[in-house]
Scaffold this active site. Structure first.
Site, mmCIF file in Angstrom:
data_model
loop_
_atom_site.group_PDB
_atom_site.id
_atom_site.type_symbol
_atom_site.label_atom_id
_atom_site.label_comp_id
_atom_site.label_asym_id
_atom_site.label_seq_id
_atom_site.Cartn_x
_atom_site.Cartn_y
_atom_site.Cartn_z
ATOM 1 C CB THR A 35 -13.416 -28.221 23.083
ATOM 2 O OG1 THR A 35 -13.071 -27.412 24.203
ATOM 3 C CG2 THR A 35 -12.157 -28.774 22.440
ATOM 4 C CG ASP A 36 -18.942 -29.435 22.358
ATOM 5 O OD1 ASP A 36 -18.303 -30.220 23.096
ATOM 6 O OD2 ASP A 36 -19.620 -29.824 21.400
ATOM 7 N NE ARG A 37 -22.060 -28.526 30.758
ATOM 8 C CZ ARG A 37 -22.947 -28.054 31.570
ATOM 9 N NH1 ARG A 37 -23.790 -27.139 31.141
ATOM 10 N NH2 ARG A 37 -23.023 -28.462 32.796
#
Length: 169
Positions: free
Chosen positions: A24-26
């Site tokens: 996942t990203d931010r």
């Protein structure tokens, strides 16, 4: 001659995954490039399921590089979601092979068979796309699979037609 009968329903291989935090990203959603990795996992597990893992193919001196890719994002997967990587042969010739791929969210306790021939795939659609490949030798020269590894060509042909089940390689 390219084999892809658009009237014939695709024969899908389903491979479950759980979204890991590192994917996942931010924003808390799966980073877009990870879907391409999941497409590869789907292809690898598709081939393994039908009896000939990539490692065995490569020992025979054959490789299957991606020459084209498309990917359409509909909705994001999030950390800890359970997803199905759905993979099917879209078309094939002795030299080329095309896969269709979908990533679909499923419920926590939902279970599905590895093979799926229904028109509608289970789960919520998130991403769809496909990859196109060319069979090559270790010199990256195109080869005819039906001549170089006829056993594998037969497996792919049977899997496409729905005349093969798990591990009949």
């Amino acid at each position: 001659m390219e084999l892809n009968d658009k009237n014939q329903p695709l024969r899908w291989h389903l491979h479950p995954l759980r979204v890991r935090y590192q994917e996942t990203d931010r924003m808390g959603v799966v980073f877009h490039g990870n879907y391409v990795n999941w497409f590869e996992i789907g292809r690898t597990e598709f081939i393994r399921h039908y009896g000939m893992p990539y490692e065995q193919i490569e020992r025979q001196g054959l490789m299957l590089p991606v020459v084209d890719l498309d990917c359409r994002y509909g909705a994001p997967a999030k950390y800890d979601d359970r997803v199905l990587i759905c993979t099917a042969i879209d078309s094939y010739t002795p030299v080329r092979l095309s896969f269709r791929s979908q990533v679909r969210r499923i419920g926590e306790h939902e279970q599905y068979p590895a093979e799926w021939a229904e028109k509608v795939l289970p789960g919520e659609p998130l991403v769809e796309g496909g990859t196109r490949h060319v069979w090559v030798n270790d010199q990256f020269k195109p080869v005819r699979l039906d001549k170089s590894l006829p056993e594998l060509y037969g497996l792919l042909k049977a899997a496409y037609a729905g005349n093969l089940t798990e591990g009949k390689g």
